[in-house]
Motif scaffolding. Structure first.
Motif, short mmCIF file in Angstrom:
data_model
loop_
_atom_site.label_atom_id
_atom_site.label_comp_id
_atom_site.label_asym_id
_atom_site.label_seq_id
_atom_site.Cartn_x
_atom_site.Cartn_y
_atom_site.Cartn_z
N MET A 1 11.95 -53.23 43.77
CA MET A 1 11.65 -54.48 43.13
C MET A 1 11.85 -54.29 41.63
O MET A 1 11.39 -53.32 41.06
N SER A 2 12.55 -55.21 41.02
CA SER A 2 12.79 -55.15 39.59
C SER A 2 11.89 -56.16 38.89
O SER A 2 11.97 -57.36 39.14
N ILE A 3 11.00 -55.64 38.04
CA ILE A 3 10.09 -56.49 37.29
C ILE A 3 10.30 -56.17 35.82
O ILE A 3 10.03 -55.06 35.37
N ASP A 4 10.79 -57.16 35.10
CA ASP A 4 11.08 -57.00 33.68
C ASP A 4 9.97 -57.66 32.88
O ASP A 4 9.71 -58.85 33.05
N ILE A 5 9.31 -56.88 32.03
CA ILE A 5 8.25 -57.40 31.16
C ILE A 5 8.79 -57.40 29.73
O ILE A 5 9.22 -56.36 29.23
N ALA A 6 8.79 -58.56 29.09
CA ALA A 6 9.24 -58.66 27.69
C ALA A 6 8.10 -59.26 26.88
O ALA A 6 7.68 -60.40 27.13
N ASN A 7 7.60 -58.48 25.93
CA ASN A 7 6.48 -58.95 25.12
C ASN A 7 6.98 -59.40 23.76
O ASN A 7 7.28 -58.58 22.88
N GLU A 8 7.07 -60.70 23.58
CA GLU A 8 7.49 -61.30 22.32
C GLU A 8 6.33 -62.03 21.65
O GLU A 8 6.53 -62.86 20.77
N SER A 9 5.11 -61.71 22.08
CA SER A 9 3.93 -62.44 21.62
C SER A 9 3.35 -61.93 20.31
O SER A 9 2.58 -62.62 19.66
N GLY A 10 3.68 -60.69 19.95
CA GLY A 10 3.07 -60.08 18.78
C GLY A 10 1.69 -59.51 19.07
O GLY A 10 1.02 -59.04 18.17
N VAL A 11 1.27 -59.56 20.33
CA VAL A 11 -0.03 -59.04 20.74
C VAL A 11 0.20 -57.87 21.70
O VAL A 11 0.99 -57.99 22.64
N ALA A 12 -0.51 -56.78 21.47
CA ALA A 12 -0.40 -55.63 22.38
C ALA A 12 -1.09 -55.96 23.69
O ALA A 12 -2.24 -56.42 23.70
N VAL A 13 -0.37 -55.76 24.80
CA VAL A 13 -0.94 -55.95 26.14
C VAL A 13 -0.55 -54.76 27.01
O VAL A 13 0.38 -54.03 26.69
N GLU B 1 17.85 -62.12 51.83
CA GLU B 1 18.59 -61.41 50.79
C GLU B 1 17.76 -61.33 49.52
O GLU B 1 17.03 -62.24 49.20
N PRO B 2 17.89 -60.21 48.79
CA PRO B 2 17.19 -60.14 47.51
C PRO B 2 17.77 -61.15 46.54
O PRO B 2 18.92 -61.56 46.66
N GLY B 3 16.99 -61.55 45.58
CA GLY B 3 17.46 -62.51 44.61
C GLY B 3 16.60 -62.52 43.38
O GLY B 3 15.63 -61.77 43.27
N LEU B 4 16.94 -63.38 42.46
CA LEU B 4 16.17 -63.56 41.24
C LEU B 4 15.06 -64.56 41.52
O LEU B 4 15.32 -65.74 41.76
N LEU B 5 13.85 -64.08 41.53
CA LEU B 5 12.70 -64.92 41.84
C LEU B 5 12.48 -65.96 40.75
O LEU B 5 12.29 -67.14 41.03
N HIS C 1 11.17 -59.71 49.36
CA HIS C 1 12.16 -58.65 49.49
C HIS C 1 11.99 -57.60 48.40
O HIS C 1 11.83 -57.96 47.22
N PRO C 2 12.03 -56.32 48.75
CA PRO C 2 11.79 -55.27 47.75
C PRO C 2 12.86 -55.19 46.65
O PRO C 2 12.63 -54.54 45.64
N LEU C 3 13.97 -55.85 46.83
CA LEU C 3 15.00 -55.84 45.78
C LEU C 3 15.01 -57.12 44.96
O LEU C 3 15.92 -57.34 44.15
N ALA C 4 14.01 -57.97 45.15
CA ALA C 4 13.92 -59.21 44.36
C ALA C 4 13.67 -58.86 42.89
O ALA C 4 13.14 -57.79 42.57
N GLU C 5 14.04 -59.77 42.01
CA GLU C 5 13.86 -59.57 40.57
C GLU C 5 12.91 -60.62 40.01
O GLU C 5 13.00 -61.80 40.36
N LEU C 6 12.03 -60.18 39.12
CA LEU C 6 11.06 -61.04 38.47
C LEU C 6 11.06 -60.72 36.98
O LEU C 6 11.13 -59.57 36.59
N SER C 7 10.96 -61.77 36.18
CA SER C 7 10.83 -61.60 34.73
C SER C 7 9.49 -62.15 34.29
O SER C 7 9.11 -63.26 34.68
#
Length: 163
Positions: A1-13, A86-90, A32-38
């Protein structure tokens, strides 16, 4: 599973913690274990712009969800077995830590706990859950509560092995 975390908030998390609760949720929902989440963390100004543009509502909100592919858990018409779907972009879950911090204070728990709740909430929206009608509200919030309870139990067990 691809999980992309992007912190543009200026706050540490705790980005690792957010990725872990997201992975846990998607596994429990049998995506699906190959699904992608942002997961995108933004400041109040950016969240206000998104909220006004996409929801027609004034001011910032805590979480927005932007679904991409039609990945659904089995009870909502999906069918996952070892070969499919099929895996996909969630899609994208957008969180605002500043709004979450205020809500966490009112609720009497940590900002991280609030962000985890909002992340699960956003993922459920990506999976087709809604809470506009009373029946939908009961199902969505019941599922959310079950996932968070299981997540906290799993995290507690991992932090304190052998207990």
């Amino acid at each position: 599973m691809s999980i992309d975390i992007a912190n543009e908030s200026g706050v540490a998390v705790d980005e690792v913690g957010l990725a872990a609760v997201a992975r846990f949720t998607l596994d429990r929902m049998r995506i699906h274990p190959l699904a992608e989440l942002s997961v995108l963390l933004v400041d109040e100004r950016t969240m206000t712009e998104l909220h006004e543009r996409w929801m027609g509502e004034p001011g910032p909100t805590d979480v927005l969800a932007f679904p991409m592919d039609e990945l659904r858990p089995p009870h909502l018409g999906g069918n996952r077995d070892d070969q499919g779907p099929e895996p996909g972009l969630l899609g994208d879950v957008v969180l605002c830590p500043q709004v979450a911090a205020g809500q966490a204070e009112k609720a009497g728990h940590s900002t991280q706990d609030e962000l985890e709740l909002l992340c699960v909430h956003g993922i459920l929206h990506l999976l087709g859950y809604d809470h506009a009608e009373p029946e939908e509200h009961a199902v969505m919030f019941g599922t959310q509560d079950q996932l968070l309870k299981a997540w906290r139990e799993a995290r507690h067990t991992k932090e304190r092995p052998g207990l």
